[in-house]
Write a protein that holds these residues in place. Structure first.
Motif, PDB file in Angstrom:
ATOM      1  N   SER A 203       8.063  -1.358   3.567  1.00  0.00           N
ATOM      2  CA  SER A 203       8.619  -1.088   4.891  1.00  0.00           C
ATOM      3  C   SER A 203      10.149  -1.149   4.870  1.00  0.00           C
ATOM      4  CB  SER A 203       8.077  -2.103   5.898  1.00  0.00           C
ATOM      5  OG  SER A 203       8.685  -1.949   7.163  1.00  0.00           O
ATOM      6  N   THR A 204      10.674  -2.119   4.112  1.00  0.00           N
ATOM      7  CA  THR A 204      12.133  -2.224   3.999  1.00  0.00           C
ATOM      8  C   THR A 204      12.730  -0.993   3.329  1.00  0.00           C
ATOM      9  OG1 THR A 204      11.948  -4.637   3.836  1.00  0.00           O
ATOM     10  CG2 THR A 204      14.006  -3.637   3.084  1.00  0.00           C
ATOM     11  N   LEU A 205      12.079  -0.510   2.281  1.00  0.00           N
ATOM     12  CA  LEU A 205      12.558   0.695   1.609  1.00  0.00           C
ATOM     13  C   LEU A 205      12.515   1.910   2.532  1.00  0.00           C
ATOM     14  CD1 LEU A 205      10.894   0.283  -1.915  1.00  0.00           C
ATOM     15  CD2 LEU A 205      13.302  -0.039  -1.330  1.00  0.00           C
ATOM     16  N   VAL A 206      11.488   1.994   3.350  1.00  0.00           N
ATOM     17  CA  VAL A 206      11.393   3.115   4.296  1.00  0.00           C
ATOM     18  C   VAL A 206      12.509   3.036   5.330  1.00  0.00           C
ATOM     19  CG1 VAL A 206       9.975   4.163   6.114  1.00  0.00           C
ATOM     20  CG2 VAL A 206       8.918   3.421   3.964  1.00  0.00           C
ATOM     21  N   LEU A 207      12.785   1.828   5.843  1.00  0.00           N
ATOM     22  CA  LEU A 207      13.860   1.664   6.827  1.00  0.00           C
ATOM     23  C   LEU A 207      15.214   2.029   6.220  1.00  0.00           C
ATOM     24  CD1 LEU A 207      12.809  -1.664   8.602  1.00  0.00           C
ATOM     25  CD2 LEU A 207      12.723   0.647   9.542  1.00  0.00           C
ATOM     26  N   LEU A 208      15.355   1.759   4.915  1.00  0.00           N
ATOM     27  CA  LEU A 208      16.603   2.113   4.236  1.00  0.00           C
ATOM     28  C   LEU A 208      16.618   3.577   3.786  1.00  0.00           C
ATOM     29  CD1 LEU A 208      17.088  -1.108   2.045  1.00  0.00           C
ATOM     30  CD2 LEU A 208      18.287  -0.511   4.158  1.00  0.00           C
ATOM     31  N   LYS A 209      15.568   4.304   4.159  1.00  0.00           N
ATOM     32  CA  LYS A 209      15.414   5.732   3.842  1.00  0.00           C
ATOM     33  C   LYS A 209      15.377   5.988   2.328  1.00  0.00           C
ATOM     34  CE  LYS A 209      17.506   7.304   8.152  1.00  0.00           C
ATOM     35  NZ  LYS A 209      18.518   8.164   8.803  1.00  0.00           N
ATOM     36  N   GLN A 210      14.861   4.999   1.602  1.00  0.00           N
ATOM     37  CA  GLN A 210      14.667   5.178   0.164  1.00  0.00           C
ATOM     38  C   GLN A 210      13.202   5.582  -0.071  1.00  0.00           C
ATOM     39  OE1 GLN A 210      16.083   1.811  -2.110  1.00  0.00           O
ATOM     40  NE2 GLN A 210      17.909   1.571  -0.830  1.00  0.00           N
ATOM     41  N   THR A 211      12.877   6.790   0.408  1.00  0.00           N
ATOM     42  CA  THR A 211      11.488   7.243   0.412  1.00  0.00           C
ATOM     43  C   THR A 211      10.930   7.437  -0.991  1.00  0.00           C
ATOM     44  OG1 THR A 211      12.296   9.522   0.639  1.00  0.00           O
ATOM     45  CG2 THR A 211      11.719   8.352   2.658  1.00  0.00           C
ATOM     46  N   GLU A 212      11.751   7.886  -1.908  1.00  0.00           N
ATOM     47  CA  GLU A 212      11.252   8.108  -3.256  1.00  0.00           C
ATOM     48  C   GLU A 212      10.824   6.791  -3.900  1.00  0.00           C
ATOM     49  OE1 GLU A 212      12.690  10.033  -7.528  1.00  0.00           O
ATOM     50  OE2 GLU A 212      13.922  10.258  -5.719  1.00  0.00           O
ATOM     51  N   ARG A 213      11.641   5.775  -3.742  1.00  0.00           N
ATOM     52  CA  ARG A 213      11.290   4.465  -4.286  1.00  0.00           C
ATOM     53  C   ARG A 213      10.074   3.892  -3.563  1.00  0.00           C
ATOM     54  NH1 ARG A 213      16.120   0.432  -4.907  1.00  0.00           N
ATOM     55  NH2 ARG A 213      14.539  -0.524  -6.233  1.00  0.00           N
ATOM     56  N   ALA A 214       9.981   4.153  -2.249  1.00  0.00           N
ATOM     57  CA  ALA A 214       8.818   3.678  -1.494  1.00  0.00           C
ATOM     58  C   ALA A 214       7.544   4.350  -1.986  1.00  0.00           C
ATOM     59  CB  ALA A 214       9.021   3.942  -0.004  1.00  0.00           C
ATOM     60  N   ASN A 215       7.614   5.652  -2.288  1.00  0.00           N
ATOM     61  CA  ASN A 215       6.446   6.357  -2.800  1.00  0.00           C
ATOM     62  C   ASN A 215       6.024   5.819  -4.173  1.00  0.00           C
ATOM     63  OD1 ASN A 215       6.088   8.063  -0.612  1.00  0.00           O
ATOM     64  ND2 ASN A 215       7.518   9.606  -1.407  1.00  0.00           N
ATOM     65  N   VAL A 216       7.009   5.567  -5.024  1.00  0.00           N
ATOM     66  CA  VAL A 216       6.697   5.003  -6.330  1.00  0.00           C
ATOM     67  C   VAL A 216       6.043   3.627  -6.181  1.00  0.00           C
ATOM     68  CG1 VAL A 216       7.676   4.168  -8.501  1.00  0.00           C
ATOM     69  CG2 VAL A 216       8.518   6.299  -7.478  1.00  0.00           C
ATOM     70  N   MET A 217       6.575   2.834  -5.257  1.00  0.00           N
ATOM     71  CA  MET A 217       6.027   1.498  -5.032  1.00  0.00           C
ATOM     72  C   MET A 217       4.594   1.579  -4.503  1.00  0.00           C
ATOM     73  SD  MET A 217       8.045  -1.605  -3.139  1.00  0.00           S
ATOM     74  CE  MET A 217       7.794  -3.289  -3.674  1.00  0.00           C
ATOM     75  N   LEU A 218       4.332   2.523  -3.594  1.00  0.00           N
ATOM     76  CA  LEU A 218       2.976   2.709  -3.089  1.00  0.00           C
ATOM     77  C   LEU A 218       2.027   3.134  -4.198  1.00  0.00           C
ATOM     78  CD1 LEU A 218       3.537   4.474   0.369  1.00  0.00           C
ATOM     79  CD2 LEU A 218       2.390   2.277  -0.040  1.00  0.00           C
ATOM     80  N   SER A 219       2.493   4.004  -5.080  1.00  0.00           N
ATOM     81  CA  SER A 219       1.659   4.445  -6.200  1.00  0.00           C
ATOM     82  C   SER A 219       1.318   3.280  -7.122  1.00  0.00           C
ATOM     83  CB  SER A 219       2.399   5.538  -6.983  1.00  0.00           C
ATOM     84  OG  SER A 219       1.654   5.927  -8.119  1.00  0.00           O
ATOM     85  N   ARG A 220       2.300   2.432  -7.407  1.00  0.00           N
ATOM     86  CA  ARG A 220       2.042   1.272  -8.268  1.00  0.00           C
ATOM     87  C   ARG A 220       1.149   0.256  -7.560  1.00  0.00           C
ATOM     88  NH1 ARG A 220       8.070   0.436 -11.032  1.00  0.00           N
ATOM     89  NH2 ARG A 220       7.971   2.339 -12.316  1.00  0.00           N
ATOM     90  N   LEU A 221       1.338   0.111  -6.256  1.00  0.00           N
ATOM     91  CA  LEU A 221       0.477  -0.778  -5.498  1.00  0.00           C
ATOM     92  C   LEU A 221      -0.968  -0.298  -5.551  1.00  0.00           C
ATOM     93  CD1 LEU A 221      -0.076  -3.089  -3.510  1.00  0.00           C
ATOM     94  CD2 LEU A 221       0.561  -1.533  -1.651  1.00  0.00           C
ATOM     95  N   SER A 222      -1.166   1.014  -5.434  1.00  0.00           N
ATOM     96  CA  SER A 222      -2.512   1.576  -5.515  1.00  0.00           C
ATOM     97  C   SER A 222      -3.133   1.289  -6.874  1.00  0.00           C
ATOM     98  CB  SER A 222      -2.454   3.090  -5.273  1.00  0.00           C
ATOM     99  OG  SER A 222      -3.724   3.666  -5.454  1.00  0.00           O
ATOM    100  N   SER A 223      -2.362   1.435  -7.948  1.00  0.00           N
ATOM    101  CA  SER A 223      -2.871   1.156  -9.296  1.00  0.00           C
ATOM    102  C   SER A 223      -3.230  -0.318  -9.446  1.00  0.00           C
ATOM    103  CB  SER A 223      -1.823   1.550 -10.341  1.00  0.00           C
ATOM    104  OG  SER A 223      -1.532   2.924 -10.273  1.00  0.00           O
ATOM    105  N   PHE A 224      -2.380  -1.182  -8.907  1.00  0.00           N
ATOM    106  CA  PHE A 224      -2.629  -2.626  -8.998  1.00  0.00           C
ATOM    107  C   PHE A 224      -3.914  -3.004  -8.266  1.00  0.00           C
ATOM    108  CE2 PHE A 224      -2.207  -6.893  -7.197  1.00  0.00           C
ATOM    109  CZ  PHE A 224      -2.003  -7.643  -8.343  1.00  0.00           C
ATOM    110  N   LEU A 225      -4.082  -2.498  -7.037  1.00  0.00           N
ATOM    111  CA  LEU A 225      -5.275  -2.829  -6.257  1.00  0.00           C
ATOM    112  C   LEU A 225      -6.526  -2.257  -6.904  1.00  0.00           C
ATOM    113  CD1 LEU A 225      -4.001  -2.338  -2.595  1.00  0.00           C
ATOM    114  CD2 LEU A 225      -4.339  -4.479  -3.843  1.00  0.00           C
TER     115      LEU A 225
END
Length: 384
Positions: A203-225
């Motif tokens: 959420s912090t990355l999205v607020l900072l408009k760092q969408t690419e990093r947020a997408n990468v983080m979501l992808s890694r979160l999906s792999s972890f879960l």
């Protein structure tokens, strides 16, 4: 410092061979056990009775009388077993009274038949054609009552033993189910805790408009879960799998802290297959990130090491943070599940056969040591 539990010492147990007749597997087939005990018991009675009569006088009629007496007693106890089986289903007082009445009637019948057979087989009875002798009936009643009362006591005693063992098995099964449920609850506590922190970072990355990093983080979160949810909540995983899970988690956290987070792994290859509860070490690493990396501008090193010590595995998670003096709330995580969760899961999985020790070096870091048995197979939950 957390309380140190002394490692369990291993001694060579004394070998105690339990008699097969008294062992629990003997009674797993109740019908077979009943007939075997009947045969053994009455065979022994025939031998003892014959020897006692022959010691008075050597007479073949005494042997025949003992055989007939044993056969009659065998048949009467078969009838008693059927009737006692019915009485056990009745209320306790009613069943007890009927049992005593049946025992008395069976004793009288046994004594009459015993006296008749003895009189019939005796020499005088053969010559004179005499029938039942009342004196012999009264004499036989004491022996017959002793035999039938002893048989009845064994019958009810064995059945009571089987009922107690059945209840113990049921209680053990319930305890296993409760332990399994508690382990699952402790394991599931970690999921919302981890998700809260990770989603907050996204959420912090999205607020900072760092969408690419947020997408990468979501992808890694999906792999972890996907990786962590593949295992049962109470399952044990290998140390190698646990380390891979930690690396997935640290890849997510690297998106937040970059070079401030410096993880290190020192795993002895000999303990790679050692088993431990899944996600046991993740809260310790997260604790290090929260209290060592976050508050320091230069970040911190987090080291995960494992080595073999005798027949035990020594696991250490340490950081180069401020320790406990500068951060008073260090021992617990934000949602209150960190170290307490790990201690409880260790206790559920290994009982007293483990050691958990937390150490703080003010200004130089915090470390946790866990010592567990070296196991390479999934523990048997039913034997716990």
């Amino acid at each position: 410092m957390a309380k140190v539990l002394e490692p369990k010492r291993h001694f060579l147990p004394a070998v105690i061979v339990e008699p097969a007749v008294l062992s629990r597997p003997f009674f797993e087939e109740k019908a077979r056990a009943f007939w075997m005990l009947q045969a053994i018991g009455w065979s022994g009675y025939l031998i003892v009775r014959t020897v006692s009569l022959l010691s008075v006088q050597l007479n073949i009629n005494f042997v025949m009388s003992s055989i007939v007496e044993t056969i009659v007693g065998y048949c009467i106890t078969l009838l008693l077993s059927a009737m006692y089986g019915l009485y056990r289903r009745l209320p306790r007082i009613t069943g007890s009274l009927l049992t005593l009445a049946t025992l008395g009637a069976a004793t009288l019948i046994y004594a009459v038949l015993d006296a008749f057979s003895f009189s019939l087989l005796s020499r005088n009875a053969i010559e004179s054609g005499a029938g039942i002798n009342v004196a012999v009936v009264l004499q036989s009643m004491f022996i017959n009552f002793t035999v039938l009362a002893g048989w009845s006591a064994l019958y009810f005693g064995i059945n009571f033993y089987l009922i107690v063992e059945q209840q113990a098995d049921q209680m053990q099964e319930l305890e296993n189910q409760a332990s399994h449920a508690q382990l699952a609850m402790l394991r599931y506590q970690l999921n919302p805790h981890f998700l809260f922190n990770t989603l907050n970072s996204i959420s912090t990355l999205v607020l900072l408009k760092q969408t690419e990093r947020a997408n990468v983080m979501l992808s890694r979160l999906s792999s972890f879960l996907r990786y962590t949810l593949a295992n049962e909540p109470t399952a044990h995983v290998t140390l190698a799998q646990e380390v891979e899970t930690l690396k997935l988690y640290l890849e997510i956290e690297k998106m937040r802290f970059d070079e401030r987070l410096r993880p290190h792994f020192d795993i002895d290859p000999r303990v790679a297959k050692a088993r431990l509860p899944s996600l046991l070490l993740q809260p310790l690493v997260e604790n290090g990130i929260k209290y060592a990396v976050t508050p320091q501008e230069e970040g911190a090193d987090i080291t995960v090491s494992a080595r073999l010590v005798g027949e035990r595995v020594l696991i250490s998670v340490s950081d180069t943070g401020p320790g406990l003096i500068e951060v008073k709330t260090r021992p617990t995580l934000s949602t209150g599940v960190g170290l307490a969760n790990i201690k409880e899961r260790l206790a559920q999985s290994f009982g007293a056969d483990h050691r958990f020790e937390a150490q703080s070096n003010p200004g130089h870091g915090f470390s946790v040591e866990i010592e567990i048995p070296f196991q390479i197979e999934e523990p048997n939950r039913e034997a716990a």
